[in-house]
Design an enzyme around this catalytic site. Structure first.
Site, PDB file in Angstrom:
ATOM      1  N   GLU A   1     -24.295 -24.655   1.039  1.00 51.98           N
ATOM      2  CA  GLU A   1     -23.418 -24.606   2.355  1.00 51.98           C
ATOM      3  C   GLU A   1     -21.954 -25.255   2.085  1.00 51.98           C
ATOM      4  OE1 GLU A   1     -26.617 -25.403   5.856  1.00 51.98           O
ATOM      5  OE2 GLU A   1     -25.906 -27.177   4.733  1.00 51.98           O
TER       6      GLU A   1
ATOM      7  N   CYS B   1     -29.446 -40.375  -3.855  1.00 55.27           N
ATOM      8  CA  CYS B   1     -29.042 -41.439  -3.023  1.00 55.27           C
ATOM      9  C   CYS B   1     -30.072 -41.221  -1.816  1.00 55.27           C
ATOM     10  CB  CYS B   1     -27.692 -40.991  -2.627  1.00 55.27           C
ATOM     11  SG  CYS B   1     -26.486 -41.055  -3.755  1.00 55.27           S
TER      12      CYS B   1
ATOM     13  N   CYS C   1     -29.028 -31.882  -5.391  1.00 56.93           N
ATOM     14  CA  CYS C   1     -28.451 -32.979  -6.215  1.00 56.93           C
ATOM     15  C   CYS C   1     -29.427 -33.919  -6.988  1.00 56.93           C
ATOM     16  CB  CYS C   1     -27.605 -33.771  -5.194  1.00 56.93           C
ATOM     17  SG  CYS C   1     -26.590 -34.950  -6.292  1.00 56.93           S
TER      18      CYS C   1
ATOM     19  N   CYS D   1     -14.729 -28.096   2.635  1.00 57.40           N
ATOM     20  CA  CYS D   1     -15.762 -29.038   2.081  1.00 57.40           C
ATOM     21  C   CYS D   1     -16.746 -28.111   1.244  1.00 57.40           C
ATOM     22  CB  CYS D   1     -16.389 -29.988   3.012  1.00 57.40           C
ATOM     23  SG  CYS D   1     -17.638 -31.090   2.219  1.00 57.40           S
TER      24      CYS D   1
HETATM   25 FE1  SF4 Z   1     -25.920 -36.266  -4.491  1.00 56.69          FE
HETATM   26 FE2  SF4 Z   1     -25.726 -38.925  -3.737  1.00 56.69          FE
HETATM   27 FE3  SF4 Z   1     -23.634 -37.265  -3.203  1.00 56.69          FE
HETATM   28 FE4  SF4 Z   1     -25.772 -36.902  -1.899  1.00 56.69          FE
HETATM   29  S1  SF4 Z   1     -24.543 -38.627  -1.732  1.00 56.69           S
HETATM   30  S2  SF4 Z   1     -24.659 -35.136  -2.911  1.00 56.69           S
HETATM   31  S3  SF4 Z   1     -27.552 -37.375  -3.443  1.00 56.69           S
HETATM   32  S4  SF4 Z   1     -24.471 -37.977  -5.260  1.00 56.69           S
END
Ligand code: SF4
Ligand code: SAH
Length: 371
Positions: free
Chosen positions: A98, A122, A118, A111
């Site tokens: 996206e 997190c 990922c 953005c």
């Molecule tokens: Fe990856 Fe953490 Fe950034 Fe989310 S916040 S995109 S999990 S590094």
């Protein structure tokens, strides 16, 4: 073979030097590379037949040797106020990413994503909850920008800023991200100033040091969220590998190399990381490492896989006031575009598209501190 399984490379995956080599292979003079580069990044042409500056044989060779798109827009959403717009793209291999466009008074900020999913995990982030599907290629990162650049141009407008804050950890896909930013920054083509580009990282210290050595003026934003290692590691698993002392040392290297003010991002989670004590410790780190920094405080956007809640307003203001008292400028990001799902940490491709997630999009409201 590229990652999509197609045999033809994507035009945006080539560097300027790659184009020089290709035109020479076609028995053409080197200035043809310049014409292709300008066609792609100044004129925003996206079909071989658009390249009116080239001889017909070279246009045909372009069509034969390359593909001109990897991104198929499958869903677009616009906030009711029209200020925020999001596109879900499908990649040729079925992955999805996206891209978000935000309209401010004078800025048109994109953005963009660097990975499908990922790997950093997190706990509060919808992209992290997906895991990593794959890295994007440089061209797939660039094409997100060109897609919106064409839309904006049709309205007599243009992209003024890029934040690499969409899906993925840009420094985990370091080479592709850097090539993409260098392509967009190249004054022979798209020519977006390096200082208008911000790379946001979860804090991969060695990669921050590597970026510092590139001699570029890209802005660095570091997602901190906690000022002690135990709390930070509980929120960001990868933080165990890069303790805060190492991370701040890398930030200092970036600051010393670029003289660019560093942004620290702090997602405010109620009763988890929003105490005035955390703000005090953050101020101490910034002072100890001699950084010129700015802090962005963002209330948590709820995601399906995390039970934390956003901090209440008073708590956020108290946190910001501590930083302000230390002379550290702090911006509280307020909710915006609640009607589409495009907020920080909420981009999840289509897998979670149908999930009911609340949404914020960052919008700047300065609450004080130095300019
Ligand atoms: Fe990856 Fe953490 Fe950034 Fe989310 S916040 S995109 S999990 S590094
Ligand atoms: N991987 C990079 C860039 C993408 S995330 C990074 O982590 O910096 C962009 C920002 O959104 C980061 O600051 C991230 O911590 C924040 N974020 C992630 N999930 C969020 C959530 N649920 N609410 C608010 N901010 C979130």
């Amino acid at each position: 073979m590229n990652v999509s399984g197609e045999s033809k490379p994507l035009v945006y995956d080539l560097t300027y030097e790659d184009w020089e080599a290709w035109v020479q292979n076609q028995g053409q003079p080197r200035y043809r590379a310049r014409q292709i580069w300008e066609g792609l990044y100044k004129h925003l042409w996206h079909r071989p037949e658009d390249f009116s500056t080239l001889p017909k044989a070279l246009r045909e060779a372009l069509a034969r040797d390359f593909t001109f798109s990897h991104l198929t827009p499958v869903k677009e959403r616009q906030s009711r106020d029209g200020e925020t717009h999001k596109t879900l793209f499908h990649l040729p291999d079925g992955a999805a990413v996206e891209t978000v466009r935000m309209r401010y008074v004078r800025r048109r900020t994109l953005c963009i994503s660097t990975q499908a999913g990922c790997a950093m995990g997190c706990v509060f982030c919808a992209t992290g909850q997906l895991g990593l599907l794959r890295h994007l290629t440089p061209g797939e990162i660039v094409e997100q920008v060109l897609y919106y650049a064409r839309k904006l141009r049709a309205q007599g407008d243009r992209v003024t800023n890029i934040v690499v804050m969409g899906m993925g950890e840009p420094l985990h896909n370091y080479a592709a991200t850097l090539q993409a930013m260098d392509t967009l920054n190249d004054p022979r083509g798209f020519g977006l100033g390096a200082r208008r580009i911000t790379i946001s990282t979860v804090g991969l210290a060695p990669k921050i040091r590597q970026l510092a050595r590139e001699g570029k003026q890209y802005n660095l934003a570091v997602s901190l969220h906690a000022a002690d290692d135990d709390l930070r590691s509980a929120l960001i698993p990868v933080a165990r590998r890069y303790p805060l002392a190492d991370l701040f040392d890398a930030c200092r290297a970036y600051f010393q190399a670029t003289r660019r003010r560093i942004t620290f991002e702090w997602t405010m989670i109620r009763d988890v990381n929003d105490s005035p004590q955390q703000a005090e410790r953050l101020a101490r780190w910034i002072r100890e490492y001699g950084l010129v920094a700015h802090v962005n405080v963002i209330p948590l956007n709820p995601t399906p896989g995390y039970e934390g809640r956003p901090s209440p307003r008073q708590r956020i203001e108290a946190f910001a006031a501590v930083l302000e008292a230390h002379g550290i400028p702090c911006t509280v990001r307020v909710r915006r575009g609640i009607d589409i799902q495009a907020g920080c940490g909420q981009l999840a491709g289509e897998r979670l598209e149908r999930g009911k997630m609340a949404l914020h999009v960052a919008t700047g409201k300065r609450v004080g501190g130095r300019a």
